[in-house]
Design a protein around this motif. Structure first.
Motif, PDB file in Angstrom:
ATOM      1  N   ALA A  75       0.830  -1.204   0.000  1.00  0.00           N
ATOM      2  CA  ALA A  75       0.000   0.000   0.000  1.00  0.00           C
ATOM      3  C   ALA A  75       0.866   1.255   0.000  1.00  0.00           C
ATOM      4  CB  ALA A  75      -0.931  -0.004   1.209  1.00  0.00           C
ATOM      5  N   LEU A  76       1.893   1.265   0.823  1.00  0.00           N
ATOM      6  CA  LEU A  76       2.798   2.417   0.861  1.00  0.00           C
ATOM      7  C   LEU A  76       3.514   2.591  -0.470  1.00  0.00           C
ATOM      8  CD1 LEU A  76       4.254   4.668   2.442  1.00  0.00           C
ATOM      9  CD2 LEU A  76       5.938   2.941   3.077  1.00  0.00           C
ATOM     10  N   GLU A  77       4.013   1.511  -1.002  1.00  0.00           N
ATOM     11  CA  GLU A  77       4.733   1.572  -2.271  1.00  0.00           C
ATOM     12  C   GLU A  77       3.816   2.016  -3.403  1.00  0.00           C
ATOM     13  OE1 GLU A  77       8.145  -1.253  -3.780  1.00  0.00           O
ATOM     14  OE2 GLU A  77       6.183  -2.078  -4.280  1.00  0.00           O
ATOM     15  N   ASN A  78       2.585   1.520  -3.417  1.00  0.00           N
ATOM     16  CA  ASN A  78       1.638   1.928  -4.455  1.00  0.00           C
ATOM     17  C   ASN A  78       1.296   3.398  -4.350  1.00  0.00           C
ATOM     18  OD1 ASN A  78       1.487  -0.407  -5.842  1.00  0.00           O
ATOM     19  ND2 ASN A  78      -0.459  -1.074  -4.997  1.00  0.00           N
ATOM     20  N   ALA A  79       1.134   3.896  -3.142  1.00  0.00           N
ATOM     21  CA  ALA A  79       0.839   5.322  -2.981  1.00  0.00           C
ATOM     22  C   ALA A  79       1.980   6.167  -3.538  1.00  0.00           C
ATOM     23  CB  ALA A  79       0.601   5.647  -1.511  1.00  0.00           C
ATOM     24  N   LEU A  80       3.213   5.713  -3.337  1.00  0.00           N
ATOM     25  CA  LEU A  80       4.355   6.466  -3.851  1.00  0.00           C
ATOM     26  C   LEU A  80       4.481   6.363  -5.368  1.00  0.00           C
ATOM     27  CD1 LEU A  80       6.978   5.574  -1.110  1.00  0.00           C
ATOM     28  CD2 LEU A  80       5.748   7.727  -1.395  1.00  0.00           C
ATOM     29  N   TYR A  81       4.262   5.171  -5.920  1.00  0.00           N
ATOM     30  CA  TYR A  81       4.377   4.995  -7.364  1.00  0.00           C
ATOM     31  C   TYR A  81       3.217   5.624  -8.113  1.00  0.00           C
ATOM     32  CZ  TYR A  81       8.355   1.810  -7.568  1.00  0.00           C
ATOM     33  OH  TYR A  81       9.604   1.269  -7.509  1.00  0.00           O
ATOM     34  N   VAL A  82       2.006   5.387  -7.645  1.00  0.00           N
ATOM     35  CA  VAL A  82       0.821   5.835  -8.371  1.00  0.00           C
ATOM     36  C   VAL A  82       0.631   7.341  -8.233  1.00  0.00           C
ATOM     37  CG1 VAL A  82      -1.686   5.549  -8.550  1.00  0.00           C
ATOM     38  CG2 VAL A  82      -0.235   3.579  -8.212  1.00  0.00           C
ATOM     39  N   GLY A  83       1.193   7.932  -7.171  1.00  0.00           N
ATOM     40  CA  GLY A  83       1.090   9.378  -7.016  1.00  0.00           C
ATOM     41  C   GLY A  83       1.689  10.128  -8.192  1.00  0.00           C
ATOM     42  N   GLY A  84       2.717   9.583  -8.789  1.00  0.00           N
ATOM     43  CA  GLY A  84       3.341  10.217  -9.940  1.00  0.00           C
ATOM     44  C   GLY A  84       2.990   9.538 -11.252  1.00  0.00           C
ATOM     45  N   GLY A  85       2.140   8.541 -11.205  1.00  0.00           N
ATOM     46  CA  GLY A  85       1.815   7.776 -12.405  1.00  0.00           C
ATOM     47  C   GLY A  85       0.405   8.012 -12.889  1.00  0.00           C
ATOM     48  N   SER A  86      -0.166   6.965 -13.437  1.00  0.00           N
ATOM     49  CA  SER A  86      -1.491   7.067 -14.032  1.00  0.00           C
ATOM     50  C   SER A  86      -2.362   5.911 -13.553  1.00  0.00           C
ATOM     51  CB  SER A  86      -1.372   7.025 -15.556  1.00  0.00           C
ATOM     52  OG  SER A  86      -0.848   5.761 -15.950  1.00  0.00           O
ATOM     53  N   LEU A  87      -3.570   5.847 -14.069  1.00  0.00           N
ATOM     54  CA  LEU A  87      -4.477   4.751 -13.746  1.00  0.00           C
ATOM     55  C   LEU A  87      -3.929   3.423 -14.266  1.00  0.00           C
ATOM     56  CD1 LEU A  87      -7.182   3.838 -12.564  1.00  0.00           C
ATOM     57  CD2 LEU A  87      -8.199   4.305 -14.801  1.00  0.00           C
ATOM     58  N   ALA A  88      -3.276   3.454 -15.405  1.00  0.00           N
ATOM     59  CA  ALA A  88      -2.681   2.224 -15.950  1.00  0.00           C
ATOM     60  C   ALA A  88      -1.596   1.693 -15.016  1.00  0.00           C
ATOM     61  CB  ALA A  88      -2.106   2.497 -17.337  1.00  0.00           C
TER      62      ALA A  88
END
Length: 142
Positions: A75-88
């Motif tokens: 969850a922490l890692e996804n928040a960091l990655y997806v914060g700068g990424g996209s829905l894909a």
């Protein structure tokens, strides 16, 4: 230049002929050390911290705590990655990274529960095969 491989970092190079092949191995080792080793060591230490507490009543409880550590890290890692990424990026990581972090956390819990409770529920505090397998098998699989 990056700090480990002493290779020039050229992120604009899309052409494969511009990639230095001698740097690929160094970058792979760097990526492994920065991701797999550190991530799995942190998850192992989180689950290992709970190993001898009284609220760990059986081996299934420790497996659940290992799974929770894996999902919390995902969850922490996804928040960091997806914060700068996209829905894909979010959907791709939800199908790949989240189940992997869960599986590796469950492996930590399973190996450490075997260390605490033993095969027949007896408990074993001595160094055994599962003591070193617990942190290193998920690191290898990562």
């Amino acid at each position: 230049q990056d700090w480990v491989s002493n290779c020039d970092v050229d992120v604009s190079a899309v052409d494969l002929s511009q990639i230095h092949t001698e740097c690929l191995g160094k970058r792979a080792i760097q990526a492994y050390l920065m991701t797999a080793f550190l991530e799995e060591l942190l998850k192992f230490l989180c689950v290992r911290r709970l190993l001898w507490f009284g609220f760990v009543t059986d081996s299934w409880a420790l497996c659940c705590y290992g799974g929770a550590a894996g999902l919390g890290f995902a969850a922490l890692e996804n928040a960091l990655y997806v914060g700068g990424g996209s829905l894909a990026t979010a959907l791709l990581r939800a199908g790949t990274a989240v189940p992997n972090h869960l599986m590796y956390g469950l492996l930590h819990g399973a190996f450490l529960s075997r260390r605490r409770f033993g095969r027949f529920g007896g408990g074993c505090r001595r160094f055994s095969c599962t003591s070193w397998l617990s942190p290193f098998l998920p690191m290898f699989l990562h």
